[in-house]
Design a protein around this motif. Structure first.
Motif, mmCIF file in Angstrom:
data_model
loop_
_atom_site.group_PDB
_atom_site.id
_atom_site.type_symbol
_atom_site.label_atom_id
_atom_site.label_comp_id
_atom_site.label_asym_id
_atom_site.label_seq_id
_atom_site.Cartn_x
_atom_site.Cartn_y
_atom_site.Cartn_z
ATOM 1 N N LEU A 273 4.114 95.941 31.854
ATOM 2 C CA LEU A 273 5.442 95.584 32.352
ATOM 3 C C LEU A 273 6.552 95.974 31.387
ATOM 4 C CD1 LEU A 273 4.806 92.074 33.960
ATOM 5 C CD2 LEU A 273 5.152 94.257 35.120
ATOM 6 N N ASP A 274 6.256 96.000 30.087
ATOM 7 C CA ASP A 274 7.295 96.342 29.114
ATOM 8 C C ASP A 274 7.796 97.779 29.278
ATOM 9 O OD1 ASP A 274 7.426 93.852 27.681
ATOM 10 O OD2 ASP A 274 5.459 94.322 26.864
ATOM 11 N N THR A 275 7.073 98.583 30.043
ATOM 12 C CA THR A 275 7.488 99.984 30.223
ATOM 13 C C THR A 275 8.459 100.159 31.386
ATOM 14 O OG1 THR A 275 5.651 100.530 31.718
ATOM 15 C CG2 THR A 275 5.245 100.738 29.346
ATOM 16 N N VAL A 276 8.686 99.111 32.179
ATOM 17 C CA VAL A 276 9.516 99.282 33.382
ATOM 18 C C VAL A 276 10.839 98.536 33.313
ATOM 19 C CG1 VAL A 276 7.494 99.684 34.820
ATOM 20 C CG2 VAL A 276 8.409 97.361 34.628
ATOM 21 N N GLU B 56 0.503 82.290 30.337
ATOM 22 C CA GLU B 56 1.800 82.932 30.148
ATOM 23 C C GLU B 56 2.283 83.453 31.485
ATOM 24 O OE1 GLU B 56 2.852 86.185 27.019
ATOM 25 O OE2 GLU B 56 2.516 87.222 28.946
ATOM 26 N N VAL B 57 3.563 83.227 31.791
ATOM 27 C CA VAL B 57 4.163 83.817 32.979
ATOM 28 C C VAL B 57 5.159 84.872 32.507
ATOM 29 C CG1 VAL B 57 5.896 81.963 33.106
ATOM 30 C CG2 VAL B 57 5.462 83.399 35.103
ATOM 31 N N ALA B 58 5.011 86.080 33.037
ATOM 32 C CA ALA B 58 5.892 87.195 32.691
ATOM 33 C C ALA B 58 6.639 87.622 33.945
ATOM 34 C CB ALA B 58 5.083 88.359 32.119
ATOM 35 N N VAL B 59 7.957 87.818 33.817
ATOM 36 C CA VAL B 59 8.803 88.137 34.972
ATOM 37 C C VAL B 59 9.733 89.293 34.626
ATOM 38 C CG1 VAL B 59 10.605 87.285 36.513
ATOM 39 C CG2 VAL B 59 8.713 85.781 35.853
ATOM 40 N N SER C 121 4.006 93.582 41.635
ATOM 41 C CA SER C 121 5.187 94.296 41.157
ATOM 42 C C SER C 121 5.675 95.282 42.204
ATOM 43 C CB SER C 121 4.868 95.041 39.852
ATOM 44 O OG SER C 121 5.981 95.811 39.440
ATOM 45 N N ALA C 122 6.996 95.344 42.338
ATOM 46 C CA ALA C 122 7.628 96.350 43.198
ATOM 47 C C ALA C 122 8.187 97.506 42.378
ATOM 48 C CB ALA C 122 8.745 95.695 44.011
ATOM 49 N N VAL C 123 8.027 97.419 41.036
ATOM 50 C CA VAL C 123 8.623 98.446 40.173
ATOM 51 C C VAL C 123 7.595 99.082 39.241
ATOM 52 C CG1 VAL C 123 10.931 97.448 40.235
ATOM 53 C CG2 VAL C 123 9.288 96.641 38.523
ATOM 54 N N GLY C 124 6.311 98.854 39.491
ATOM 55 C CA GLY C 124 5.281 99.398 38.624
ATOM 56 C C GLY C 124 5.035 98.483 37.424
#
Length: 287
Positions: free
Chosen positions: A167-170, A215-218, A249-252
């Motif tokens: 997720l850190d890449t998007v 952990e919840v990541a958003v 995810s809708a954004v990869g």
């Protein structure tokens, strides 16, 4: 070694608590630990129909002694057949990519006695039955002994696909262990989960957040999160093991790749006789 069977939800909950030291000694993963199993048991017990019956096969050195081994099993009637699985196997989504489940055995002697106890329990069932014990590590000694003791049993190896957190890449990612942040985003998670699995996911997520294991990541979006990920955290002596559990995810930023293999044991008894009775009944009706 002694073998006994605990029957019913209350007794199995007690056995799960008593197994905590053995689970720790065996480095059982989060889905094979007490909080996860208790959440699964509570979710299954809350179902209005078709509630499974849970039993624990326990191995002890002495009466009321410390557990040396255990199998936590779920029994569900499907028509005339009893389907036997590991407790929690059908409760809801589980993390994939490595073995999630365990048959707990302190040593080979306990594994041998545990396999015998499970086989005896199955032999005592009055109805035809099917057995599926999946998500277990390769080389599990209890599985190996069970397969040898059951004519017609089969072992299969599977490699599931693990969820990879990128997720850190998007975009900007907000990560938190705080239970209130889970509550903030939980409705968005549950909206993407099948109805039958929501009660378990809600209970398991809240429980593991309360004990610092979630952990919840958003990734923020317009009105709704563009991406959300739940990750299980297992704190060990060599550091924190992160295991992505559920995400959308809708954004990869989330992908799947082949994970570690696990083994499944399947067996059955009485199905051939049931089939012959069905054929005989249809033949009598035709006459």
């Amino acid at each position: 070694m002694l073998i006994r069977v605990a029957d019913g939800r209350a007794r199995v909950v007690g056995e799960i608590r008593a197994l905590a030291p053995l689970m720790s000694a065996l480095a059982a993963p989060v889905p094979a630990r007490g909080p996860w199993l208790t959440a699964a048991l509570n979710a299954q017990s809350a179902r209005p129909f078709h509630r499974p019956r849970c039993r624990a096969v326990v191995v002890e050195q002495h009466p009321q002694g410390r557990p040396e081994g255990a199998a936590l099993l779920s029994f569900r009637r499907r028509g005339p057949v009893t389907a036997v699985t590991l407790l929690g196997a059908e409760a809801g989504p589980v993390p994939e990519g490595r073995p999630q489940n365990r048959l707990y055995a302190r040593d080979d002697a306990a594994a041998d006695r545990l396999a015998g106890g499970v086989a005896e329990l199955l032999d005592g069932l009055r109805s035809p039955w099917t057995l599926r014990l999946a998500g277990l590590p390769l080389g599990d000694p209890t599985v190996r002994r069970l397969a040898a003791a059951m004519p017609g049993a089969s072992l299969a190896t599977t490699r599931s696909r693990r969820l990879v957190d990128e997720l850190d890449t998007v975009g900007e990612v907000h990560r938190s262990l705080a239970p209130d942040q889970l509550e903030r985003w939980l409705p968005a998670v549950l909206a993407r989960v099948p109805v039958a699995e929501r009660a378990f996911l809600r209970a398991a997520a809240r429980l593991h957040a309360a004990i610092g294991q979630l952990e919840v990541a958003v990734v923020p979006g317009a009105g709704q999160p563009a991406a959300v990920l739940l990750t299980l955290l297992d704190r060990r002596a060599d550091g924190v093991d992160r295991w992505p559990w559920w995400g959308a995810s809708a954004v990869g930023g989330l992908r799947r790749e082949l994970g570690s293999p696990w083994v499944a044991l399947t067996a059955s008894a009485g199905l051939a006789e049931l089939g012959r009775r069905g054929v005989a009944t249809r033949g009598a009706g035709a006459g």
